[in-house]
Design a protein around this motif. Structure first.
Motif, PDB file in Angstrom:
ATOM      1  N   ALA A   4       0.849  -1.198   0.000  1.00 48.77           N
ATOM      2  CA  ALA A   4       0.000   0.000   0.000  1.00 48.77           C
ATOM      3  C   ALA A   4       0.881   1.242   0.000  1.00 48.77           C
ATOM      4  O   ALA A   4       1.847   1.331   0.743  1.00 48.77           O
ATOM      5  CB  ALA A   4      -0.910   0.004   1.215  1.00 48.77           C
ATOM      6  N   VAL A   5       0.533   2.185  -0.846  1.00 50.44           N
ATOM      7  CA  VAL A   5       1.291   3.421  -0.946  1.00 50.44           C
ATOM      8  C   VAL A   5       0.475   4.535  -0.307  1.00 50.44           C
ATOM      9  O   VAL A   5      -0.717   4.668  -0.570  1.00 50.44           O
ATOM     10  CB  VAL A   5       1.596   3.759  -2.422  1.00 50.44           C
ATOM     11  CG1 VAL A   5       2.334   5.072  -2.528  1.00 50.44           C
ATOM     12  CG2 VAL A   5       2.387   2.641  -3.064  1.00 50.44           C
ATOM     13  N   ALA A   6       1.124   5.312   0.537  1.00 51.52           N
ATOM     14  CA  ALA A   6       0.440   6.431   1.189  1.00 51.52           C
ATOM     15  C   ALA A   6       0.073   7.475   0.145  1.00 51.52           C
ATOM     16  O   ALA A   6       0.798   7.688  -0.827  1.00 51.52           O
ATOM     17  CB  ALA A   6       1.340   7.044   2.252  1.00 51.52           C
ATOM     18  N   GLN A   7      -1.069   8.091   0.355  1.00 52.67           N
ATOM     19  CA  GLN A   7      -1.498   9.170  -0.536  1.00 52.67           C
ATOM     20  C   GLN A   7      -0.476  10.301  -0.446  1.00 52.67           C
ATOM     21  O   GLN A   7      -0.086  10.713   0.635  1.00 52.67           O
ATOM     22  CB  GLN A   7      -2.880   9.650  -0.097  1.00 52.67           C
ATOM     23  CG  GLN A   7      -3.441  10.735  -0.964  1.00 52.67           C
ATOM     24  CD  GLN A   7      -4.822  11.175  -0.479  1.00 52.67           C
ATOM     25  OE1 GLN A   7      -5.350  10.673   0.490  1.00 52.67           O
ATOM     26  NE2 GLN A   7      -5.371  12.130  -1.164  1.00 52.67           N
ATOM     27  N   GLU A   8      -0.037  10.800  -1.591  1.00 54.17           N
ATOM     28  CA  GLU A   8       0.970  11.859  -1.606  1.00 54.17           C
ATOM     29  C   GLU A   8       0.311  13.225  -1.437  1.00 54.17           C
ATOM     30  O   GLU A   8      -0.710  13.502  -2.066  1.00 54.17           O
ATOM     31  CB  GLU A   8       1.753  11.821  -2.920  1.00 54.17           C
ATOM     32  CG  GLU A   8       2.654  10.614  -3.046  1.00 54.17           C
ATOM     33  CD  GLU A   8       3.748  10.566  -1.999  1.00 54.17           C
ATOM     34  OE1 GLU A   8       4.376  11.596  -1.727  1.00 54.17           O
ATOM     35  OE2 GLU A   8       3.957   9.479  -1.439  1.00 54.17           O
ATOM     36  N   PRO A   9       0.906  14.087  -0.625  1.00 55.88           N
ATOM     37  CA  PRO A   9       0.333  15.420  -0.438  1.00 55.88           C
ATOM     38  C   PRO A   9       0.549  16.299  -1.668  1.00 55.88           C
ATOM     39  O   PRO A   9       1.516  16.129  -2.405  1.00 55.88           O
ATOM     40  CB  PRO A   9       1.088  15.978   0.763  1.00 55.88           C
ATOM     41  CG  PRO A   9       2.339  15.190   0.839  1.00 55.88           C
ATOM     42  CD  PRO A   9       2.061  13.858   0.227  1.00 55.88           C
ATOM     43  N   LYS A  10      -0.365  17.237  -1.858  1.00 51.96           N
ATOM     44  CA  LYS A  10      -0.265  18.177  -2.979  1.00 51.96           C
ATOM     45  C   LYS A  10       0.464  19.454  -2.584  1.00 51.96           C
ATOM     46  O   LYS A  10       0.969  20.172  -3.434  1.00 51.96           O
ATOM     47  CB  LYS A  10      -1.667  18.522  -3.475  1.00 51.96           C
ATOM     48  CG  LYS A  10      -2.350  17.365  -4.162  1.00 51.96           C
ATOM     49  CD  LYS A  10      -3.679  17.803  -4.750  1.00 51.96           C
ATOM     50  CE  LYS A  10      -4.254  16.771  -5.665  1.00 51.96           C
ATOM     51  NZ  LYS A  10      -4.934  15.671  -5.066  1.00 51.96           N
ATOM     52  N   VAL A  37      -2.704  10.385   7.886  1.00 52.08           N
ATOM     53  CA  VAL A  37      -2.931   9.678   6.615  1.00 52.08           C
ATOM     54  C   VAL A  37      -1.800   8.695   6.353  1.00 52.08           C
ATOM     55  O   VAL A  37      -2.041   7.524   6.037  1.00 52.08           O
ATOM     56  CB  VAL A  37      -3.066  10.686   5.443  1.00 52.08           C
ATOM     57  CG1 VAL A  37      -3.144   9.973   4.110  1.00 52.08           C
ATOM     58  CG2 VAL A  37      -4.262  11.593   5.659  1.00 52.08           C
ATOM     59  N   GLU A  38      -0.571   9.144   6.489  1.00 50.39           N
ATOM     60  CA  GLU A  38       0.571   8.256   6.254  1.00 50.39           C
ATOM     61  C   GLU A  38       0.632   7.159   7.315  1.00 50.39           C
ATOM     62  O   GLU A  38       0.892   5.995   7.000  1.00 50.39           O
ATOM     63  CB  GLU A  38       1.878   9.044   6.243  1.00 50.39           C
ATOM     64  CG  GLU A  38       3.069   8.151   5.929  1.00 50.39           C
ATOM     65  CD  GLU A  38       4.402   8.854   5.960  1.00 50.39           C
ATOM     66  OE1 GLU A  38       5.252   8.498   5.132  1.00 50.39           O
ATOM     67  OE2 GLU A  38       4.604   9.743   6.818  1.00 50.39           O
ATOM     68  N   SER A  41      -1.973   4.452   6.655  1.00 52.68           N
ATOM     69  CA  SER A  41      -1.700   3.679   5.439  1.00 52.68           C
ATOM     70  C   SER A  41      -0.550   2.694   5.655  1.00 52.68           C
ATOM     71  O   SER A  41      -0.541   1.621   5.067  1.00 52.68           O
ATOM     72  CB  SER A  41      -1.407   4.606   4.264  1.00 52.68           C
ATOM     73  OG  SER A  41      -0.163   5.232   4.418  1.00 52.68           O
ATOM     74  N   TYR A  86       0.174  19.396   5.771  1.00 51.08           N
ATOM     75  CA  TYR A  86       0.036  18.908   4.404  1.00 51.08           C
ATOM     76  C   TYR A  86      -1.404  19.025   3.925  1.00 51.08           C
ATOM     77  O   TYR A  86      -2.332  18.845   4.687  1.00 51.08           O
ATOM     78  CB  TYR A  86       0.506  17.454   4.317  1.00 51.08           C
ATOM     79  CG  TYR A  86       1.991  17.316   4.561  1.00 51.08           C
ATOM     80  CD1 TYR A  86       2.896  17.533   3.526  1.00 51.08           C
ATOM     81  CD2 TYR A  86       2.474  16.972   5.804  1.00 51.08           C
ATOM     82  CE1 TYR A  86       4.248  17.426   3.736  1.00 51.08           C
ATOM     83  CE2 TYR A  86       3.839  16.857   6.027  1.00 51.08           C
ATOM     84  CZ  TYR A  86       4.718  17.084   4.995  1.00 51.08           C
ATOM     85  OH  TYR A  86       6.065  16.985   5.204  1.00 51.08           O
ATOM     86  N   TYR A  88      -4.047  17.627   0.759  1.00 47.72           N
ATOM     87  CA  TYR A  88      -4.196  16.522  -0.201  1.00 47.72           C
ATOM     88  C   TYR A  88      -5.184  16.875  -1.279  1.00 47.72           C
ATOM     89  O   TYR A  88      -6.030  17.690  -1.130  1.00 47.72           O
ATOM     90  CB  TYR A  88      -4.654  15.260   0.531  1.00 47.72           C
ATOM     91  CG  TYR A  88      -3.592  14.728   1.466  1.00 47.72           C
ATOM     92  CD1 TYR A  88      -2.615  13.860   1.012  1.00 47.72           C
ATOM     93  CD2 TYR A  88      -3.562  15.115   2.798  1.00 47.72           C
ATOM     94  CE1 TYR A  88      -1.645  13.382   1.855  1.00 47.72           C
ATOM     95  CE2 TYR A  88      -2.568  14.637   3.653  1.00 47.72           C
ATOM     96  CZ  TYR A  88      -1.624  13.774   3.174  1.00 47.72           C
ATOM     97  OH  TYR A  88      -0.644  13.299   4.010  1.00 47.72           O
TER      98      TYR A  88
END
Length: 88
Positions: A4-10, A37-38, A41, A86, A88
């Motif tokens: 699983a890959v953590a959602q990357e921040p924008k 979030v990280e 995940s 952060y 998202y």
């Protein structure tokens, strides 16, 4: 098996004043994570929280050790600007 890959921040900003959101991110960042979030995940579990305040009570670091936090505020005014917020 897929990892699983953590959602990357924008984006990322730094706060000027303390808030409960700043306190939350401060605690995760001390333990080596960007934010909740990280953490969720990677660990696949919600962090332990103090029932009175809702603040994070205990986090497992990436090396397996634990950070334990007080039920009251831990992020001092001098550390507020070091915390990353952060989006998202």
């Amino acid at each position: 098996m897929a990892v699983a890959v953590a959602q990357e921040p924008k984006g990322m900003t730094r706060p000027k004043r303390w808030s409960e959101e700043v306190e939350e991110n401060y605690r995760f960042q001390l333990a080596g994570y960007r934010d909740a979030v990280e953490y969720t995940s990677i660990k696949k579990d919600e962090p332990n929280r103090w029932p009175e305040t809702g603040y994070v009570k205990k986090l497992q670091r990436k090396d397996g050790l634990y950070y334990y936090y007080n039920r009251s505020r831990e992020c001092e005014d001098k550390d507020v600007h070091r915390t990353k917020m952060y989006t998202y």
